[in-house]
Design a protein around this motif. Structure first.
Motif: not given
Length: 430
Positions: A346-362
């Motif tokens: 995550n970004r070093s100074n805050n986690g405001n835009a950290a992923l909470a849900w994401f999809n992985l496609y291959t």
């Protein structure tokens, strides 16, 4: 006030730059000659149980305005009267060790006109000290109080006493590369040999061997073997246990290694619990041209920042412009893989835009992608805080892929954009 500060700084610089060859500059010039201990006060001393004595050096300085004057002094254990005064004034429950626990190589110090210091070698007899400590009552502390005295010359009053407080430590053999008991090493996909350094807390001075074995209960990497189960140690040399790692079938695996016995030297200890070697395939060498996104923020955070090894930089998906589709980062590899793991920070100074849900496609290209999994903060332990790191388990797919897409469903504050500071892949190529 400014002049006083400058003077104090200059005095500090003079003291910091004093060497054994220039002790006469340490004290005010009104002293023609004065003697003092370089190290004073109470000092902890580690004594290792090796069957041998420990040497401790004491420096006694001659300084003053007339450095060519001769001088004489005596150094030795503090007498009973001064020791009783020392401990009673401080409310200490110290007990002075007996004379068989130590010896000075010299006690009478005679300085020629050319000498400005003398170094005294004190020998501490660990075995005798340990025997004496066993006679102490609870709360008592064994010490060696040392005092510098002279019948003919001046002694600096606040630098005439040194009290040594021994702590007896049994040497322990362990992996020297990590205090946690776990060491991670990286190899090519083809495998190889890993060397793990073994050593004591003290410089080795002895010939001995230890026997090691792979611990099956903590080993998950199949096919790992030891080059040898006998590790030899020689004075002044380091030794290592060498582990053969076969070609990787997963991106990483554990090899538990335990020490079974030590031969040739009595008294040494070792942890009976295995230490863990984490053998991992090397990080894949990604380049910026392998990365793409449908939502690059025009004002900050380029994709190249994900690969620079600096968590102070970051990639930020679009927030100042509208993107109709879900934001993603896509990786296009020049090789195909069926097994890989990924990490992001995550970004070093805050986690405001950290992923909470994401999809992985291959898939084999961006038009032939299949959903592998929806990752969720609660089920997969996605980090929410600043500089939080996520390390995925191995991703195993039936059909080889060279295109991987990481698509944001929501960040921790409910937004559609996300921020990563670093991204890595560990792959087994087909």
């Amino acid at each position: 006030m400014k002049h006083i500060s400058i003077a104090l700084c200059l005095c500090g610089m003079i003291l910091m730059n004093t060497s054994c060859d220039n002790y006469d500059d340490t004290y005010p010039q009104e002293y023609e000659k004065i003697l003092s201990l370089q190290t004073t006060g109470e000092q902890a001393v580690d004594l290792y149980k090796t069957g041998e004595a420990t040497n401790y050096s004491i420096t006694v300085i001659k300084s003053g305005s007339q450095p060519t004057l001769t001088a004489s002094a005596h150094i030795g254990a503090m007498d009973a009267v001064n020791f009783e005064k020392y401990i009673s004034e401080r409310g200490l429950d110290y007990v002075a060790m007996p004379a068989n626990c130590y010896s000075f190589n010299m006690e009478e110090l005679d300085y020629s006109s050319a000498e400005t210091y003398k170094i005294i070698n004190l020998q501490l007899n660990t075995n005798e000290i340990e025997i004496f400590e066993q006679t102490l009552e609870e709360g008592q502390t064994c010490v060696l109080p040392i005092m510098l005295t002279s019948t003919s010359d001046s002694i600096l009053a606040d630098k005439n006493t040194l009290v040594l407080k021994p702590e007896i430590i049994t040497p322990s053999l362990s992996v020297t590369e990590s205090s946690s008991g776990t060491v991670t090493k990286y190899l090519p996909q083809s495998g190889g040999t890993i060397a793990l350094d073994l050593g004591l807390q003290v410089e080795n001075q002895w010939n001995f061997t230890c026997k090691v074995a792979i611990d099956e209960t903590t080993t998950t990497l199949e096919g790992a073997t030891l080059v040898s189960d006998i590790i030899s140690f020689e004075p002044g040399n380091t030794s290592s246990v060498q582990v053969n790692i076969p070609k990787f079938t997963k991106t990483s695996g554990n090899v538990g290694i335990k020490i079974l016995e030590i031969n040739g030297k009595d008294g040494f200890e070792f942890d009976t619990n295995p230490f863990i070697l984490v053998a991992s395939v090397e990080k894949y060498s990604l380049t910026a041209d392998m990365l793409s996104s449908n939502a690059i923020e025009p004002s900050e955070g380029s994709l190249a920042n994900l690969l620079d090894g600096d968590i102070g930089t970051y990639f930020h998906s679009a927030w100042s412009v509208s993107i109709a589709d879900k934001h993603y980062v896509q990786v296009k590899l020049p090789v195909s893989t069926k097994t890989f793991r990924f990490t992001y920070t995550n970004r070093s100074n805050n986690g405001n835009a950290a992923l909470a849900w994401f999809n992985l496609y291959t898939g084999t290209n961006e038009n032939k992608l299949q959903l592998y999994k929806r990752f969720a903060w609660d089920e997969d332990g996605l980090p929410s805080g600043a500089a939080g790191v996520y390390v995925s388990p191995d991703v195993s797919i039936d059909n080889a892929a060279n295109t991987l897409r990481f698509e944001c469903e929501s960040n921790w504050t409910g937004g559609s954009f996300f921020v990563w500071s670093e991204f890595s892949l560990f792959i087994l190529s087909e």
